[in-house]
Design a protein around this motif. Structure first.
Motif, short mmCIF file in Angstrom:
data_model
loop_
_atom_site.label_atom_id
_atom_site.label_comp_id
_atom_site.label_asym_id
_atom_site.label_seq_id
_atom_site.Cartn_x
_atom_site.Cartn_y
_atom_site.Cartn_z
N UNK A 145 -27.70 -1.49 -10.55
CA UNK A 145 -26.85 -0.37 -10.14
C UNK A 145 -25.98 -0.77 -8.94
N UNK A 146 -26.61 -1.51 -8.01
CA UNK A 146 -25.87 -1.94 -6.82
C UNK A 146 -24.70 -2.85 -7.21
N UNK A 147 -25.00 -3.76 -8.14
CA UNK A 147 -23.94 -4.66 -8.60
C UNK A 147 -22.81 -3.85 -9.24
N UNK A 148 -23.23 -2.85 -10.02
CA UNK A 148 -22.24 -1.99 -10.67
C UNK A 148 -21.41 -1.23 -9.62
N UNK A 149 -22.13 -0.72 -8.60
CA UNK A 149 -21.45 0.00 -7.52
C UNK A 149 -20.46 -0.90 -6.79
N UNK A 150 -20.91 -2.16 -6.57
CA UNK A 150 -20.04 -3.11 -5.87
C UNK A 150 -18.77 -3.37 -6.69
N UNK A 151 -18.97 -3.49 -8.02
CA UNK A 151 -17.80 -3.71 -8.88
C UNK A 151 -16.88 -2.50 -8.83
N UNK A 152 -17.52 -1.30 -8.88
CA UNK A 152 -16.71 -0.07 -8.80
C UNK A 152 -15.96 0.00 -7.48
N UNK A 153 -16.66 -0.41 -6.41
CA UNK A 153 -16.05 -0.37 -5.06
C UNK A 153 -14.82 -1.28 -5.02
N UNK A 154 -14.99 -2.50 -5.59
CA UNK A 154 -13.87 -3.44 -5.57
C UNK A 154 -12.69 -2.91 -6.39
N UNK A 155 -13.03 -2.27 -7.54
CA UNK A 155 -11.96 -1.70 -8.36
C UNK A 155 -11.24 -0.60 -7.60
N UNK A 156 -12.05 0.29 -6.99
CA UNK A 156 -11.47 1.39 -6.23
C UNK A 156 -10.63 0.87 -5.08
N UNK A 157 -11.17 -0.16 -4.41
CA UNK A 157 -10.46 -0.73 -3.26
C UNK A 157 -9.10 -1.31 -3.70
N UNK A 158 -9.12 -1.99 -4.85
CA UNK A 158 -7.87 -2.55 -5.36
C UNK A 158 -6.86 -1.44 -5.66
N UNK A 159 -7.38 -0.35 -6.27
CA UNK A 159 -6.50 0.78 -6.60
C UNK A 159 -5.94 1.41 -5.33
N UNK A 160 -6.83 1.64 -4.35
CA UNK A 160 -6.40 2.27 -3.09
C UNK A 160 -5.41 1.35 -2.36
N UNK A 161 -5.69 0.05 -2.39
CA UNK A 161 -4.78 -0.90 -1.72
C UNK A 161 -3.40 -0.83 -2.37
N UNK A 162 -3.37 -0.66 -3.69
CA UNK A 162 -2.09 -0.51 -4.39
C UNK A 162 -1.38 0.75 -3.96
N UNK A 163 -2.13 1.84 -3.85
CA UNK A 163 -1.52 3.11 -3.44
C UNK A 163 -1.03 3.04 -2.00
N UNK A 164 -1.75 2.27 -1.17
CA UNK A 164 -1.36 2.16 0.24
C UNK A 164 0.00 1.49 0.39
N UNK A 165 0.43 0.77 -0.65
CA UNK A 165 1.76 0.13 -0.59
C UNK A 165 2.87 1.15 -0.76
N UNK A 166 2.52 2.31 -1.29
CA UNK A 166 3.51 3.37 -1.51
C UNK A 166 3.45 4.38 -0.37
N UNK A 167 4.55 4.55 0.32
CA UNK A 167 4.58 5.50 1.42
C UNK A 167 5.59 6.61 1.11
N UNK A 168 5.15 7.81 1.29
CA UNK A 168 6.02 8.96 1.05
C UNK A 168 6.35 9.59 2.40
N UNK A 169 7.60 9.83 2.64
CA UNK A 169 8.00 10.54 3.86
C UNK A 169 9.03 11.60 3.50
N UNK A 170 9.19 12.54 4.38
CA UNK A 170 10.10 13.63 4.07
C UNK A 170 10.65 14.30 5.32
N UNK A 171 11.64 15.12 5.08
CA UNK A 171 12.33 15.75 6.20
C UNK A 171 12.98 17.04 5.72
N UNK A 172 12.79 18.11 6.46
CA UNK A 172 13.49 19.36 6.17
C UNK A 172 14.19 19.82 7.44
N UNK A 173 15.46 20.10 7.31
CA UNK A 173 16.23 20.64 8.44
C UNK A 173 16.86 21.95 7.99
N UNK A 174 16.45 23.02 8.62
CA UNK A 174 16.97 24.33 8.29
C UNK A 174 17.68 24.87 9.52
#
Lengths: 472, 277
Positions: free
Chosen positions: A34-63
């Motif tokens: 199970x631990x090995x499985x969790x570690x694999x899941x962690x690495x997969x999740x980490x890779x996915x999150x690292x990919x998402x971290x490359x995308x930055x969203x910013x915004x601005x509203x001026x009224x």
């Protein structure tokens, strides 16, 4: 008997013990799996999150709400509106940094009038010298300082009149920008950009030649003194080709079903027989020129500087910024506008201009900023006073006016004193109040019964703006 | 232009002056997790002597602290790395200042292994290869035949950035590195993992062993001590910084002056770091 019972007990205990050890071993193996499985899941999740971290969203509203102090403006351009609300900016920006020297940016503006693209470009940084970059797509025009300065951090509410009302209105263009930031000691304060852009802003109908733009800037921070200085010089070179509407109109006459839109000017041989008009409004009476495919040059040079200084040794004060820009040269616009021509069929007007501004920003404490800026824009330095808009009666119809030098209110000089206050309510919200005292050059040739367009005196067009901004 | 219209701005000017003149005895400190224990000790000692001053200390990482300084949500930012030029430019845009950098203490960025590990030292090249994923077994470092479990910090950490710049020469960490939210978490993980390796500030070295660093294969191993960090012979010596957006004044200045005094620097030493000067 007792010994038999004891022996049986020992045997049973041994069996039980063996079963326990086996179970524990089994459990341990299962847990390890199970631990090995969790570690694999962690690495997969980490890779996915690292990919998402490359995308930055910013915004601005001026009224903002604007209040026109002078009724002249109210009665004319904004029928019975003395207060005007609008969403000035509704920006959403996505930046994807691939982490390998390449990045992609797309930005859109959404407000009550619709959706428009602001930035769509990618940037590639060369990996060898780590000095050069290429940025391709829809992006800021790399001319001067103000255009590339984000409106979310800009201390005043609108860019200078030259930028917002003249050749660089919209601030964006499509093209390629080569950047250089040397990593060599002593040269690392230098930043250079050379761009080849369409020269037509957001217009899709472009005509050659393209615009060549350059900017060289250098900055130095004196950390011990708390002083930062940056200077820059810019160059803009473009030629607009004269292909005005009368040419197409005549072509349409000659070719029955041809229309302006359906008649490619380049492809109709007969069009070349037709001359067309353009205007060089330099104050002379010989302002009307003719010549199909005549090139009108727009050549501008600019210089800018910014200096910041920590003045917190004076009780109550914090950082101060003194900045200024100056532009001069020849620009190409239209009869009633100094903006860049947005279509190849517009009649072209060439004028010599001079524009400059000086601004002082004083921070008070951490959350208050006061601003004073004086902005001058003379779109046509060749004419002044009553020469602007000079006219004579039409020989054919005395009730009509005929321009004697091709100028109009478009050629008037404007100066604006801006007084502003910015209050930072928190890390993402800013409240700004600005007062624009607008003065125009006066010309008795431009008298009118309407206060807003009576330029024989200072037109009544001062206004106050209150703006709220949220950015993330 | 009618200058009499300027009267319109008089109330705004008064409001600005009042807001700018507002003062408080509450000092907020945010940033480096490496420095958070030291910052808390400083705050506790200072508040005990100055009951009228309240100091709020939080971690979050150097990058988080610098962002908070730019956003105006902290008075002092703690950072275990120098401010980047892009961050300084943002500060300049927002406040028209370049920020004030204060070296508050010195640290030897330490490499941790489990107390049971037989490995006593490591070369900088081998350390880099471990964190780049090129060395994966303790046997390659003179240890047992076991997989190396690599622990590190998250990317908002100044320690993460310092290690990446000075050990990995700017290259990316191995993907299998387990990113921990703070130095204490790294220490805790390595103390429970006989095959673990991690890095962090010296002050956290409880339940683990700090190993020596060799600049090259033939060089002597140097451990982080007051002497080696002080004279810079320890290869991973670094300053720990405090930043303010402008020249410190009032309560903030008094607090920083106290931190740099012998009394404040003595607390840095007690916690496990070294005086800045």
């Amino acid at each position: 008997m007792e010994s038999k019972i004891l022996a049986l007990s020992l045997i049973l205990a041994g069996i039980a013990s063996a079963q326990t050890v086996g179970e524990v071993k089994e459990l341990a193996e299962a847990t390890e799996g199970k631990l090995t499985s969790l570690e694999e899941n962690y690495l997969e999740t980490k890779t996915t999150v690292a990919g998402l971290a490359k995308l930055k969203i910013s915004g601005l509203a001026q009224v903002q709400g604007q209040y026109y102090l002078d009724t002249g403006l109210v009665s004319s351009s904004r029928t019975q509106q003395q207060t005007y609300f609008r969403v000035r900016r509704g920006r959403l920006k996505a930046t994807y940094d691939a982490g390998n020297g390449s990045s992609f940016v797309t930005q859109y503006n959404i407000n009550e009038t619709g959706l428009s693209a602001q930035d769509i470009y990618f940037k590639w940084n060369e990996p060898w010298l780590k000095t050069f970059s290429v940025q391709a797509g829809l992006q800021d025009i790399p001319f001067g300082y103000e255009i590339g300065y984000s409106s979310s951090t800009m201390e005043w509410l609108e860019r200078s009149r030259f930028v917002s009302n003249a050749m660089f209105a919209g601030e964006k263009d499509v093209g390629f920008v080569l950047g250089a930031t040397p990593k060599v000691s002593g040269l690392d304060v230098v930043e250079a950009k050379v761009a080849l852009m369409s020269g037509w802003g957001l217009a899709t109908n472009q005509a050659d030649p393209k615009a060549l733009i350059g900017r060289l800037a250098a900055g130095k921070n004196f950390l011990d003194a708390g002083v930062g200085v940056k200077i820059g010089a810019s160059y803009y070179m473009e030629s607009f080709v004269n292909q005005v509407a009368p040419v197409a109109a005549k072509a349409a006459t000659k070719y029955k079903n041809a229309t302006l839109a359906s008649t490619p000017l380049d492809s109709v041989a007969a069009v070349k027989e037709v001359t067309s008009d353009y205007y060089v409004v330099d104050g002379s009476t010989n302002f009307k020129k003719t010549g199909f495919r005549e090139e009108l040059d727009a050549n501008l040079i600019g210089a800018d500087f910014q200096m910041t200084a920590d003045l917190s040794m004076i009780p109550g004060l914090a950082g101060a910024k003194f900045s200024g820009e100056m532009y001069t040269g020849t620009a190409v616009g239209l009869a009633g506008s100094n903006k860049r021509p947005a279509a190849i069929t517009d009649a072209l007007y060439q004028r010599d201009l001079l524009a400059w501004y000086a601004a002082y920003v004083q921070n008070i404490g951490k959350s208050v900023q006061t601003v004073v800026r004086y902005d001058v824009y003379d779109p046509n330095t060749s004419v002044s006073g009553d020469e602007v808009g000079a006219w004579k009666p039409d020989p054919k119809d005395a009730k009509k006016k005929v321009s004697t030098n091709g100028t109009s209110k478009t050629d008037l000089q404007y100066s604006t004193l801006y007084l502003g206050l910015n209050v930072f309510l928190n890390g993402s919200t800013k409240l700004s109040i600005g007062y624009d005292l607008v003065s125009n050059e006066t010309s008795n040739s431009l008298k009118s019964t309407e206060a807003i367009s009576d330029f024989s005196k200072d037109a009544e067009d001062d206004f106050v703006t209150v703006r709220g901004q949220f950015s993330f | 232009m009618n200058l009499s219209k300027l009267k319109f701005l008089a109330p705004l000017g008064i409001a600005a002056a009042l807001m700018g003149a507002s003062n408080t005895e509450t000092i907020t400190v945010k940033g480096s997790d490496t420095m958070v224990i030291m910052a808390q000790r400083w705050a506790e000692a200072y508040m005990a002597k100055h009951p009228g001053t309240s100091i709020q200390v939080t971690g979050g990482g150097s990058g988080t602290g610098i962002s908070a300084l730019i956003n105006g949500t902290t008075d002092i930012c703690n950072s275990s790395r120098p401010m980047k030029s892009a961050e300084r430019a943002k500060l300049q845009e927002r406040y028209a200042t370049l920020g004030i950098e204060i070296k508050s203490a010195k640290d030897g960025l330490s490499v941790y292994v489990n107390e049971a590990s037989p490995v006593k030292d490591i070369t900088l090249d081998n350390l880099r290869d471990v964190y780049l994923g090129k060395i994966t077994n303790w046997k390659q470092l003179g240890g047992p035949d076991a997989k190396i479990i690599v622990y590190g910090r998250e990317n908002n950490s100044g320690t993460y950035a310092f290690f990446k710049d000075h050990v990995l020469s700017g290259k990316d960490y191995v993907a299998s590195m387990q990113s921990m939210p703070g130095t204490a978490a790294v220490v805790n993980a390595v103390s429970k993992d006989p095959n673990g390796i991690g890095y962090g500030g010296m002050a956290y070295a409880k339940g683990i062993r700090i190993i020596g660093i060799r600049k090259a294969a033939g060089a002597a191993a140097v451990e982080p001590t007051a002497a080696t960090v002080g004279n810079g012979s320890y290869p991973l010596s670094r300053y720990l910084y405090m930043y303010t957006s402008k020249r410190p004044s009032g309560a903030v200045k008094e607090y920083i002056d106290w931190i740099l005094s012998p009394e404040g620097q003595a607390i840095a030493t007690q916690v496990g770091y070294f005086p800045a000067r």
